[in-house]
Design a protein around this motif. Structure first.
Motif, PDB file in Angstrom:
ATOM      1  N   UNK A  93      32.763  65.491  78.429  1.00 28.63           N
ATOM      2  CA  UNK A  93      31.517  64.812  78.738  1.00 28.63           C
ATOM      3  C   UNK A  93      30.588  65.720  79.529  1.00 28.63           C
ATOM      4  N   UNK A  94      31.169  66.439  80.493  1.00 31.80           N
ATOM      5  CA  UNK A  94      30.345  67.292  81.347  1.00 31.80           C
ATOM      6  C   UNK A  94      29.700  68.403  80.534  1.00 31.80           C
ATOM      7  N   UNK A  95      30.513  69.022  79.657  1.00 30.84           N
ATOM      8  CA  UNK A  95      29.973  70.121  78.854  1.00 30.84           C
ATOM      9  C   UNK A  95      28.890  69.586  77.920  1.00 30.84           C
ATOM     10  N   UNK A  96      29.151  68.413  77.329  1.00 32.92           N
ATOM     11  CA  UNK A  96      28.150  67.851  76.415  1.00 32.92           C
ATOM     12  C   UNK A  96      26.854  67.553  77.165  1.00 32.92           C
ATOM     13  N   UNK A  97      26.989  67.004  78.365  1.00 33.89           N
ATOM     14  CA  UNK A  97      25.790  66.729  79.158  1.00 33.89           C
ATOM     15  C   UNK A  97      25.033  68.012  79.460  1.00 33.89           C
ATOM     16  N   UNK A  98      25.802  69.048  79.830  1.00 30.22           N
ATOM     17  CA  UNK A  98      25.166  70.317  80.164  1.00 30.22           C
ATOM     18  C   UNK A  98      24.431  70.881  78.954  1.00 30.22           C
ATOM     19  N   UNK A 141      21.333  68.896  78.288  1.00 23.79           N
ATOM     20  CA  UNK A 141      20.273  69.242  79.228  1.00 23.79           C
ATOM     21  C   UNK A 141      19.555  70.499  78.775  1.00 23.79           C
ATOM     22  N   UNK A 142      20.269  71.341  77.999  1.00 20.67           N
ATOM     23  CA  UNK A 142      19.634  72.559  77.491  1.00 20.67           C
ATOM     24  C   UNK A 142      19.024  72.323  76.121  1.00 20.67           C
TER      25      UNK A 142
END
Ligand SMILES: Nc1ncnc2c1ncn2[C@@H]1O[C@H](COP(=O)(O)OP(=O)(O)O)[C@@H](O)[C@H]1O
Ligand SMILES: [Mg+2]
Lengths: 266, 270
Positions: free
Chosen positions: A175-180, A183-184
Motif C-alpha cells: 500500500x505504501x509503495x502504491x501510494x508513493x 503521488x508521483x
C-alpha cells in the motif's frame, strides 16, 4: 485488505472460538467426509441444519461466510451446469441437442451444490474462529506422524508462522509503495493490459528487494536468538484438550451415526 | 581471575574483499564484567559491523574476539549466544512472534525451556520493560519504541551476562528511555550484567562507565565520559558539556571536565 484464507481471523469469544484448534481441524476434516454421506432428502436437511447451527454459534455475521464462497462461485456454477446438462434419468423436462435437463440432473446438482457450500461454510467457520498461529499449531500437531517419513514438520510450521506474521507487513508495504507511486503520478488499473503490467513493475521491484532485505535481517535475528532447526524446541503456546474438545468430537461421531442411520432407513 | 567479558584484539574486517579500505581496522578493546561501555561514532563508522562480529554473524578477516573468555568461532558461537544477547537497530524485522509474549519467548523456546519457566520469565522480562499490559498484542499494533522494548525483553528473558544494544533506544520516548536506562543500571549492579551499547544519544553515553569512539573503522579514543566529552570537540555533547563549553568560550571559570546535571547543581551551589 487481508483476503488470505488463513489470515481471516475474526476476534470473538464464542464457544467455537474457545475450542482447541486441533479439535476444530479434526472436526472440519470430518465434516468434509460427512457431507458425502448425505444421500437423501433428510440427510440434506441435516447437513444444512448442522451448518447453520455451526455458523450461528460462531456469532459472526453470515456475510463473512458468503465472502468465503465468492472466490469459488465460478467453479461451483460450472460444476452445477455440467451436472444439470449432462445427467440423464427420471423425468426429462427439456432437451436441446445433446443437452437435457432431467429430474436426476437437478437432484444431483442440488446435492453437489449443498456439499460444496456447506463444506465452505464449515471450514470458513474454523478459519474465522481460529487465530492463524493456533491453526499453525494445530496443523503442526496433526502432521506429527509425517515426521517418521522425514518431513520437517517443525521447520515447516515455523516457516508458516513467520510467513503469516509478515503478511500484514507485506500488505502495508504494498500500500505504501502504491501510494508513493500514485503521488508521483502513476495510475493503476487503467489503460491496456501491457500498460497495467508496466505500472506494476515499480511496485514489485521495491517490494521484492524489501522482502529480501527483511528476510536476511530476520534470518540473522533468528540466528542470534539461538534458532537451530536441528535441535528440539519447546513451545510457549500450549494446546490443551479438555471437556469441550471431547464433546466436539462426540458431536461429530453422533453426526456420522445419524447419517449412517438415515442411509439405512431409506 | 577477573577475566574481561569481551576482549577484542586487532580486529579487521571488510565486506568486500576487493576493496582497499577496511570497514574495521585493527580494533582492540576490552570490556570488564559488569561494565557499561558505550560505542559512539559517525554514521558508517562500523559500529553495527562491530556488533555483528561480536555475536558471530560476520567472520573477521583477522584478529580475535573472546567473549566470556571463550574464543568466538563457528563452533563456539552457539555457546556464546546463550550468554550474550543483541538488540538490533530496526525493531520491525526483529519481531518473530505473532504476539508480544510469543516474541519474548522465542529465544527460550530455542533452548527447549519448560513452559512454566518460560511463562515466569516472559512476565518478569515484560515487567522490566513495562509492557506487561500489552503482552497479548500483535506487533502491528505497537509503536516503534514499544517494539524496541519487546526486543530488549526478549534478550533479558534469557538472563544474559552480556547485552549488546545497537541503537536500541532511538525510537523510545524520553520517559521510557529514562526508565529503561535505570532498569539496565539496576541489572548491571545486581547481576553484574555487562552492557555494550552503541548509541548516538550523548546523555545515554554519559550514563555509561566508559566510551569508545569509532571513526571510519578505527578506535580513535576510549575513556570515561568526562574525558571523552572534554577531548572530542566534534561530538554533539550532552547538556552538561555544552554548558561547560559555552561558559569556557565566555572566559568564565568552569569545571575541568564534564559534569552531569546533578554534579552541576552541586558545583554551582558551592
Ligand atoms: N551488508 C553490507 N555489505 C556491504 N557493506 C556494508 C554492509 N553493511 C554495512 N556496510 C558498510 O560498512 C560501513 C559501516 O557500516 P555500519 O557498521 O552499519 O556503520 P554504523 O553502524 O556505524 O553506522 C558503511 O560504509 C556501510 O556502507
Ligand atoms: Mg549502525
Amino acid at each position: 485488505m487481508n483476503k488470505l484464507i488463513l489470515g481471516r481471523y475474526f476476534p470473538g469469544d464464542s464457544l467455537i472460538h474457545q475450542v482447541d484448534p486441533r479439535a476444530k481441524l479434526i472436526a472440519g476434516i470430518a465434516f468434509i467426509f460427512i457431507s458425502f454421506m448425505a444421500k437423501n432428502g433428510q440427510g440434506l436437511i441435516l447437513l444444512w441444519l448442522f451448518t447453520f447451527l455451526v455458523m450461528s454459534v460462531t456469532k459472526i455475521g453470515f456475510r463473512a461466510f458468503f465472502r468465503g464462497v465468492r472466490p469459488l462461485i465460478w467453479l461451483i456454477l460450472f460444476t452445477l451446469f455440467l451436472q444439470i446438462l449432462f445427467t440423464a434419468g427420471g423425468t426429462i423436462y427439456f432437451t436441446w441437442g445433446p443437452f437435457k435437463i432431467s429430474e436426476f440432473g437437478l437432484i444431483n446438482a442440488l446435492f453437489i451444490f449443498s456439499r460444496f457450500v456447506t463444506i465452505i461454510f464449515v471450514t470458513t467457520a474454523v478459519t474465522l474462529t481460529t487465530k492463524p498461529m493456533e491453526l499453525t499449531d494445530g496443523l503442526n500437531f496433526l502432521m506429527r506422524p509425517l515426521r517418521f517419513l522425514h518431513v520437517p514438520v517443525d521447520e515447516l510450521s515455523v516457516m508458516l508462522s513467520i510467513a503469516l506474521r509478515f503478511i500484514p507487513n507485506l500488505l502495508d508495504e504494498t500500500q505504501r509503495i502504491m501510494d508513493a507511486q500514485k503521488a508521483r503520478g502513476a495510475v493503476f488499473g487503467e489503460g491496456s493490459l501491457f500498460h497495467q503490467m508496466k505500472a506494476l513493475v515499480p511496485i514489485f521491484l521495491p517490494l521484492f528487494s524489501g522482502s529480501l532485505n527483511r528476510g536476511e535481517e530476520l534470518a540473522n535475528v533468528m540466528d542470534v536468538r539461538g534458532y537451530r532447526s536441528e535441535l528440539p524446541r519447546s513451545s510457549f503456546r500450549q494446546l490443551n484438550w479438555g471437556v469441550k474438545e471431547t464433546i466436539c468430537m462426540l458431536i461429530m461421531v453422533l453426526l456420522i451415526a445419524a447419517f449412517a442411520i438415515l442411509d439405512l432407513v431409506s | 581471575m577477573n577475566e574481561p567479558m569481551i576482549q577484542v584484539e586487532n580486529l579487521t574486517f571488510k565486506y568486500n574483499r576487493l576493496k582497499e579500505s577496511n570497514t574495521l581496522s585493527s580494533v582492540s578493546f576490552s570490556v570488564d564484567k559488569g561494565e557499561w561501555l558505550s560505542v559512539i561514532g559517525n554514521n558508517g563508522a562500523g559500529k553495527s559491523t562491530l556488533a555483528a562480529l561480536l555475536i558471530g554473524l560476520l567472520k573477521p578477516q583477522s584478529g580475535s574476539i573472546f567473549v566470556c573468555g571463550i574464543p568466538l568461532n563457528e563452533e563456539t558461537k552457539w555457546v556464546i549466544r546463550r550468554r550474550a544477547g543483541i538488540v538490533f537497530q530496526n525493531p520491525d524485522n526483529q519481531f518473530i512472534g505473532a504476539t508480544v509474549q510469543d516474541d519474548v519467548a522465542f529465544g527460550m523456546e530455542n533452548l527447549n525451556m519448560p513452559v512454566e519457566e518460560m511463562r515466569r520469565r516472559v512476565i518478569e522480562a515484560l515487567k522490566l520493560v513495562d509492557l506487561l499490559n500489552v503482552r497479548e498484542a500483535d506487533p502491528s499494533r505497537l509503536s516503534g519504541g514499544q517494539k524496541q522494548r519487546v526486543a530488549i525483553a526478549g534478550v533479558l528473558a534469557l538472563h544474559p551476562d552480556l547485552l549488546i544494544l545497537d541503537e536500541a533506544f532511538v525510537m523510545l520516548d524520553p520517559r521510557s528511555r529514562c526508565d529503561l536506562l535505570q532498569t539496565l543500571k539496576r541489572l548491571k549492579a545486581e547481576q553484574e550484567l555487562t552492557i555494550l551499547s552503541i548509541t548516538h544519544d550523548m546523555n545515554e553515553a554519559a550514563a555509561s562507565d566508559r566510551i569508545l569512539v569509532l571513526k571510519n573503522g578505527y578506535v580513535t579514543r576510549s575513556g570515561s565520559p568526562a574525558e571523552i566529552f572534554s577531548a572530542e570537540m566534534d561530538v554533539e555533547a550532552p547538556f552538561g558539556e555544552r554548558l561547560r563549553r559555552l561558559l569556557l568560550s565566555k572566559k568564565r571559570r568552569v569545571p575541568e571536565s564534564y559534569l552531569t546535571e546533578s554534579e552541576w547543581i552541586q558545583w554551582l551551589c558551592k
